[in-house]
Write a protein that holds these residues in place. Structure first.
Motif, PDB file in Angstrom:
ATOM      1  N   LEU A 116     115.295  -1.586 -38.434  1.00 41.55           N
ATOM      2  CA  LEU A 116     115.684  -1.366 -39.822  1.00 41.55           C
ATOM      3  C   LEU A 116     116.337  -2.614 -40.406  1.00 41.55           C
ATOM      4  O   LEU A 116     117.027  -3.357 -39.688  1.00 41.55           O
ATOM      5  CB  LEU A 116     116.685  -0.217 -39.932  1.00 41.55           C
ATOM      6  CG  LEU A 116     116.198   1.223 -39.805  1.00 41.55           C
ATOM      7  CD1 LEU A 116     115.746   1.517 -38.381  1.00 41.55           C
ATOM      8  CD2 LEU A 116     117.302   2.190 -40.199  1.00 41.55           C
ATOM      9  N   ASP A 117     116.117  -2.816 -41.697  1.00 43.71           N
ATOM     10  CA  ASP A 117     116.817  -3.861 -42.447  1.00 43.71           C
ATOM     11  C   ASP A 117     118.233  -3.355 -42.730  1.00 43.71           C
ATOM     12  O   ASP A 117     118.401  -2.279 -43.315  1.00 43.71           O
ATOM     13  CB  ASP A 117     116.072  -4.140 -43.745  1.00 43.71           C
ATOM     14  CG  ASP A 117     116.655  -5.328 -44.500  1.00 43.71           C
ATOM     15  OD1 ASP A 117     117.887  -5.362 -44.689  1.00 43.71           O
ATOM     16  OD2 ASP A 117     115.888  -6.208 -44.917  1.00 43.71           O
ATOM     17  N   ARG A 122     115.963   0.378 -44.729  1.00 44.80           N
ATOM     18  CA  ARG A 122     114.541   0.697 -44.648  1.00 44.80           C
ATOM     19  C   ARG A 122     113.945   0.231 -43.322  1.00 44.80           C
ATOM     20  O   ARG A 122     114.316  -0.800 -42.769  1.00 44.80           O
ATOM     21  CB  ARG A 122     113.761   0.059 -45.802  1.00 44.80           C
ATOM     22  CG  ARG A 122     114.215   0.508 -47.192  1.00 44.80           C
ATOM     23  CD  ARG A 122     113.924   1.982 -47.415  1.00 44.80           C
ATOM     24  NE  ARG A 122     114.236   2.400 -48.764  1.00 44.80           N
ATOM     25  CZ  ARG A 122     115.355   3.016 -49.126  1.00 44.80           C
ATOM     26  NH1 ARG A 122     116.284   3.289 -48.223  1.00 44.80           N
ATOM     27  NH2 ARG A 122     115.564   3.367 -50.386  1.00 44.80           N
ATOM     28  N   VAL A 123     112.997   0.996 -42.815  1.00 39.09           N
ATOM     29  CA  VAL A 123     112.299   0.619 -41.588  1.00 39.09           C
ATOM     30  C   VAL A 123     111.376  -0.561 -41.869  1.00 39.09           C
ATOM     31  O   VAL A 123     110.592  -0.535 -42.819  1.00 39.09           O
ATOM     32  CB  VAL A 123     111.483   1.808 -41.038  1.00 39.09           C
ATOM     33  CG1 VAL A 123     110.623   1.369 -39.870  1.00 39.09           C
ATOM     34  CG2 VAL A 123     112.413   2.941 -40.617  1.00 39.09           C
ATOM     35  N   GLY A 151     120.935  -9.486 -37.056  1.00 38.77           N
ATOM     36  CA  GLY A 151     121.400  -8.676 -38.172  1.00 38.77           C
ATOM     37  C   GLY A 151     120.605  -7.418 -38.404  1.00 38.77           C
ATOM     38  O   GLY A 151     121.044  -6.533 -39.156  1.00 38.77           O
ATOM     39  N   ARG A 152     119.442  -7.292 -37.783  1.00 40.23           N
ATOM     40  CA  ARG A 152     118.633  -6.082 -37.942  1.00 40.23           C
ATOM     41  C   ARG A 152     119.186  -4.952 -37.068  1.00 40.23           C
ATOM     42  O   ARG A 152     119.719  -5.185 -35.982  1.00 40.23           O
ATOM     43  CB  ARG A 152     117.176  -6.354 -37.572  1.00 40.23           C
ATOM     44  CG  ARG A 152     116.458  -7.272 -38.564  1.00 40.23           C
ATOM     45  CD  ARG A 152     116.018  -6.506 -39.798  1.00 40.23           C
ATOM     46  NE  ARG A 152     115.601  -7.364 -40.880  1.00 40.23           N
ATOM     47  CZ  ARG A 152     114.376  -7.870 -41.042  1.00 40.23           C
ATOM     48  NH1 ARG A 152     113.452  -7.617 -40.139  1.00 40.23           N
ATOM     49  NH2 ARG A 152     114.094  -8.611 -42.095  1.00 40.23           N
ATOM     50  N   ILE A 153     119.034  -3.715 -37.558  1.00 33.45           N
ATOM     51  CA  ILE A 153     119.381  -2.532 -36.771  1.00 33.45           C
ATOM     52  C   ILE A 153     118.190  -2.215 -35.864  1.00 33.45           C
ATOM     53  O   ILE A 153     117.054  -2.116 -36.340  1.00 33.45           O
ATOM     54  CB  ILE A 153     119.675  -1.335 -37.680  1.00 33.45           C
ATOM     55  CG1 ILE A 153     120.823  -1.662 -38.644  1.00 33.45           C
ATOM     56  CG2 ILE A 153     120.005  -0.096 -36.856  1.00 33.45           C
ATOM     57  CD1 ILE A 153     120.996  -0.649 -39.754  1.00 33.45           C
ATOM     58  N   VAL A 154     118.428  -2.061 -34.575  1.00 30.30           N
ATOM     59  CA  VAL A 154     117.354  -1.816 -33.614  1.00 30.30           C
ATOM     60  C   VAL A 154     117.617  -0.478 -32.916  1.00 30.30           C
ATOM     61  O   VAL A 154     118.702  -0.259 -32.361  1.00 30.30           O
ATOM     62  CB  VAL A 154     117.253  -2.939 -32.568  1.00 30.30           C
ATOM     63  CG1 VAL A 154     115.989  -2.772 -31.726  1.00 30.30           C
ATOM     64  CG2 VAL A 154     117.257  -4.311 -33.247  1.00 30.30           C
TER      65      VAL A 154
END
Length: 228
Positions: A116-117, A122-123, A151-154
């Motif tokens: 996700l950003d 958003r995916v 910084g991205r959500i994983v």
């Protein structure tokens, strides 16, 4: 607040749920007896309403037969003002993305990775790696993790079985992202993990199998990640 001898698939699109009158009513009913009752009441006839994304709630489900992820984009909403002129503020879900392995197009058991950003919630990508039956899957997983920007959500979740072909190098790559439980993943265990690459782990859970013949029970992880 997206999670087997079955298989998994890569989602082609998420179901989007925008806020409408029915959705507001559902949320009102859920909170009507809670501490936000006054703010929820104001939603029916707001003096002024503005909204800005503040966080994203991620709900992951890992099981023998299915992986799914629900991503809820939360907003802060000004629903009116009190007698002192201070805004009445509440949280509500205005946007939902939903991913279900039963609807995906490429069948793959193993470890699923949803990215996700963090500024929008958003995916941006979704991939699955057959770390049960494909000896090249661990190298592909490591390569994929290396391409994800800081910084991205994983988000990670196991579908069916994800340990048999999971290499030490792949485990090390996941540990580098903050995992403390991936080293304990064994045959037919369920596992979920949410982290920010280059940041901190957000949440992680593992469910151990009951016996060598059976899979672990379904596992659910629910976390809230502030957007930046």
């Amino acid at each position: 607040m997206v999670i087997v001898a079955a298989h998994c698939r890569t989602p082609v699109a998420g179901r989007q749920k925008f806020m409408d009158a029915e959705y507001i009513r559902e949320y009102e009913e859920a909170l009507i007896s809670g501490e936000l009752n006054e703010q929820v009441q104001a939603l029916r006839d707001p003096v002024e309403t503005t909204a800005a994304s503040t966080s994203v709630e991620i709900r992951l489900h890992s099981s023998q037969s299915q992986v799914d992820a629900t991503i809820l984009d939360k907003h802060l909403v000004i629903t009116g003002y009190d007698q002192s002129g201070l805004p009445k503020v509440t949280n509500y879900v205005a946007y939902e993305q939903y991913y279900d392995s039963a609807e995906w197009t490429v069948q793959t058991r193993g470890i699923h990775v949803i990215v996700l950003d963090r500024s929008t919630g958003r995916v941006v990508s979704y991939n699955a790696f057959d770390t049960w039956g494909d000896s090249s899957s661990s190298a592909a997983l490591v390569a994929h993790l290396n391409t994800i920007p800081a910084g991205r959500i994983v988000c990670f979740a196991v579908l069916d079985e994800g340990s048999a072909q999971l290499s030490a190098a792949a485990k090390s790559a996941i540990i580098a992202l903050g995992s403390t439980k991936i080293s304990s993943l064994e045959w037919r265990d369920m596992w979920t993990f949410v982290t920010v690459k280059g940041g901190s782990a957000i949440g992680e859970a593992i469910q151990k199998r009951v016996s060598s013949e059976n899979w672990a029970r379904d596992l659910h992880l629910r976390v809230n990640v502030p957007l930046v």
